[in-house]
Write an enzyme that holds these catalytic residues in place. Structure first.
Site, PDB file in Angstrom:
ATOM      1  N   GLU A 110      -5.291  -8.390  -1.304  1.00  0.00           N
ATOM      2  CA  GLU A 110      -6.134  -8.369  -0.146  1.00  0.00           C
ATOM      3  C   GLU A 110      -7.297  -8.049  -0.378  1.00  0.00           C
ATOM      4  O   GLU A 110      -7.729  -7.131  -1.034  1.00  0.00           O
ATOM      5  CB  GLU A 110      -5.284  -7.057   0.743  1.00  0.00           C
ATOM      6  N   GLU A 142       1.036  -1.374  -0.106  1.00  0.00           N
ATOM      7  CA  GLU A 142       0.140   0.082   0.007  1.00  0.00           C
ATOM      8  C   GLU A 142       0.969   1.420   0.047  1.00  0.00           C
ATOM      9  O   GLU A 142       0.893   2.080   1.027  1.00  0.00           O
ATOM     10  CB  GLU A 142      -0.949   0.077   1.338  1.00  0.00           C
TER      11      GLU A 142
HETATM   12  C1  BG6 Z   1      -4.484  -3.325   4.589  1.00  0.00           C
HETATM   13  C2  BG6 Z   1      -3.167  -3.842   5.293  1.00  0.00           C
HETATM   14  O1  BG6 Z   1      -4.558  -2.069   4.771  1.00  0.00           O
HETATM   15  O2  BG6 Z   1      -5.449  -3.850   5.603  1.00  0.00           O
HETATM   16  C3  BG6 Z   1      -3.066  -4.864   6.300  1.00  0.00           C
HETATM   17  O3  BG6 Z   1      -2.142  -3.932   4.150  1.00  0.00           O
HETATM   18  C4  BG6 Z   1      -4.148  -4.740   7.189  1.00  0.00           C
HETATM   19  O4  BG6 Z   1      -1.693  -4.891   6.951  1.00  0.00           O
HETATM   20  C5  BG6 Z   1      -5.399  -4.959   6.351  1.00  0.00           C
HETATM   21  O5  BG6 Z   1      -4.019  -5.770   8.197  1.00  0.00           O
HETATM   22  C6  BG6 Z   1      -6.855  -4.867   7.170  1.00  0.00           C
HETATM   23  O6  BG6 Z   1      -6.712  -3.780   8.028  1.00  0.00           O
HETATM   24  P1  BG6 Z   1      -6.931  -4.133   9.844  1.00  0.00           P
HETATM   25  O7  BG6 Z   1      -6.668  -2.833  10.180  1.00  0.00           O
HETATM   26  O8  BG6 Z   1      -8.304  -4.587   9.886  1.00  0.00           O
HETATM   27  O9  BG6 Z   1      -5.809  -5.163  10.215  1.00  0.00           O
END
Ligand code: BG6
Length: 478
Positions: A372, A179
């Site tokens: 993701e 990101e």
């Molecule tokens: C993304 C990141 O922004 O979101 C991850 O790359 C992160 O590292 C994921 O875990 C989900 O976010 P969160 O805050 O729910 O863990």
């Protein structure tokens, strides 16, 4: 007939700092994450900065994570049971170069990833490796102010050369920075920048961005020299942006917001700064210092593919103060009245994923990779026929709806390499540092207070995803 290509890479994603644990084992140095207080990334980075001079406390769940470091064999076997074709993880930079500025790497750290990649190979699982996932060595933040300092390019180059050489026959897919656009929003976590946000000038912030972009192009160059078969991609936080109303002022506000993100993928894919950013630089007195060779490096080393995270869309207006604001994944926006929200307030928008896939493909005609996507939710462990489990129909519903839109995008003509769900095994949340914000197909018995056995249990979604992979997506339409 499946909509998904035969070679589609199905799998799951993680990051070292959120699941490995063993923060001080095997010669590992501290990273910016190890000093994050319980509660994760505060809304403003400011609150973190006092911690950069302190040692980690037991209060930080990320220090132990889910102890993947010691349990990776058991976990990889579970990924294999689901039929993973690909597994995304990051290398913790501070396991390889504990301070970040040493000349020689830490052999024990290198050996750990050798073992992990060998274990994945046993099951034919392709690793997808993020070189820097919010885990800059802490020393680089303290001594150099992170990516504001151009010296980081050299330290990063040494690190990536080391791992590219070491794993050149074990890893094919690489991502340069997780990101990368998030540095504009969380400069300490994302860029190791120690200056508190309110004191950080736009000049320094965008100079740090430039250094990361140059480092990313350099990594692409070095990687291709070491193994021409490497596929090296950038990784952006993607957020399709809707105008609140059809008012031209709102449409313009949405476009300007989106350009802040496109800036990063544009430079990675097109090899130069876009024209639209020149005006922003001028109006904000930003003068990016290019050193000789930077321009050519960016132009000659564009990425092989674009990867991104997708959790939600954003809504923008020229007068946002007149609307209720939404809660989001780092980048904000106005609450969308047409969408439902997760327990953590993130709005759920499967069609947004089809939109973002089409936007990115149309813009670059480069292969895409969704690295993701997923739902953070509270799970309740129950006693099932084969032992403890979770009936996570809500997670299945979320993933199914998103994957159906992925299928639509593929039919729209988008070239997509694969899809890795975020946190395929429960891990510590990046933003809240909670265990209870769970994304996994595999439940990990650890609680927000740190208690728990760390035992692993298969959730209902485990079996569901296994069937999706086995049928190459066909069961999504049953
Ligand atoms: C993304 C990141 O922004 O979101 C991850 O790359 C992160 O590292 C994921 O875990 C989900 O976010 P969160 O805050 O729910 O863990």
């Amino acid at each position: 007939m499946s909509k998904f290509p035969k070679e589609f890479l199905w799998g799951g994603a993680t990051a070292a700092n959120q699941y490995e644990g063993a923060y001080n084992v095997g010669g590992k140095g501290l990273s910016v994450q190890d000093v994050t207080p319980r509660g994760g990334i505060p809304v403003s980075d400011n609150d973190l900065n006092p911690f950069i001079t302190e040692l980690p406390t037991e209060d930080n769940l990320k220090l132990e994570g889910i102890d993947f470091y010691h349990r990776y064999k058991e976990d990889v076997a579970l990924f294999a049971e689901m039929g993973f074709k690909v597994f995304r993880t990051s290398i913790a930079w501070s396991r390889i170069f504990p301070n970040g500025d040493e000349l020689e790497p830490n052999e024990e750290g290198l050996q750990f990833y050798d073992n992990l990649f060998d274990e994945l190979a046993k099951y034919g699982i392709e690793p997808l490796v993020t070189l820097s996932h919010y885990e800059t060595p802490l020393h680089l933040a303290r001594k150099y102010n992170g990516w504001v300092n151009r010296d980081l390019i050299g330290f990063y180059e040494r690190y990536v050369r080391t791992v590219f050489n070491r794993y050149k026959n074990k890893v094919k897919y690489w991502l340069t920075f997780n990101e990368i656009n998030s540095v504009l929003h969380v400069p300490f976590i994302s860029g190791g920048i120690a200056t508190p946000v309110e004191k950080l000038s736009k000049q320094d912030l965008y100079q740090a961005v430039h250094h990361e972009l140059v480092a990313s192009a350099l990594a692409t160059k070095v990687g291709h020299e070491i193994n021409p078969g490497f596929k090296i991609g950038c990784m952006v936080l993607a957020m399709p942006t809707y105008p609140m109303t059809p008012k031209p002022e709102d449409v313009l506000a949405a476009r300007e917001f989106e350009n802040q993100n496109y800036l990063f993928s544009d430079i990675h894919a097109r090899g130069k700064y876009p024209k639209y950013i020149q005006r922003f630089f001028k109006e904000n007195d930003i003068n990016i210092k290019f050193e000789s060779g930077d321009k050519e490096l960016l132009a000659e080393n564009t990425v092989d593919f674009i990867s991104f995270s997708y959790y939600m869309s954003s809504v923008q207006a020229h007068d946002p103060e007149n609307y209720q604001s939404g809660i989001g994944n780092l980048l904000g926006g106005i609450a969308n009245p047409y969408l439902e929200s997760s327990e953590w307030g993130w709005q759920v928008d499967p069609i947004g994923l089809r939109i973002v896939l089409n936007n990115l493909y149309d813009r670059y005609q480069l292969p895409l990779f969704i690295v993701e996507n997923g739902l953070g939710a509270k799970d309740v462990l129950i006693e099932g026929a084969d032992g403890p489990t979770v009936d996570d129909d809500y997670r299945i519903d979320y993933l199914k709806k998103h994957l159906q839109q992925v299928g639509e995008a593929i039919e729209d003509g988008v070239e997509l390499l694969g899809y890795t769900t975020w946190g395929c095994i429960d891990l510590v949340s990046a933003s809240t540092a909670q265990m209870s914000k769970r994304y996994g197909f595999i439940y990990v018995d650890r609680n927000d207070d740190g208690s728990g056995t760390l035992n692993r249990y298969k959730k209902k979604s485990f079996y569901w995803y296994k069937e999706v992979i086995e049928s190459n997506g066909e069961t999504l339409y049953d």
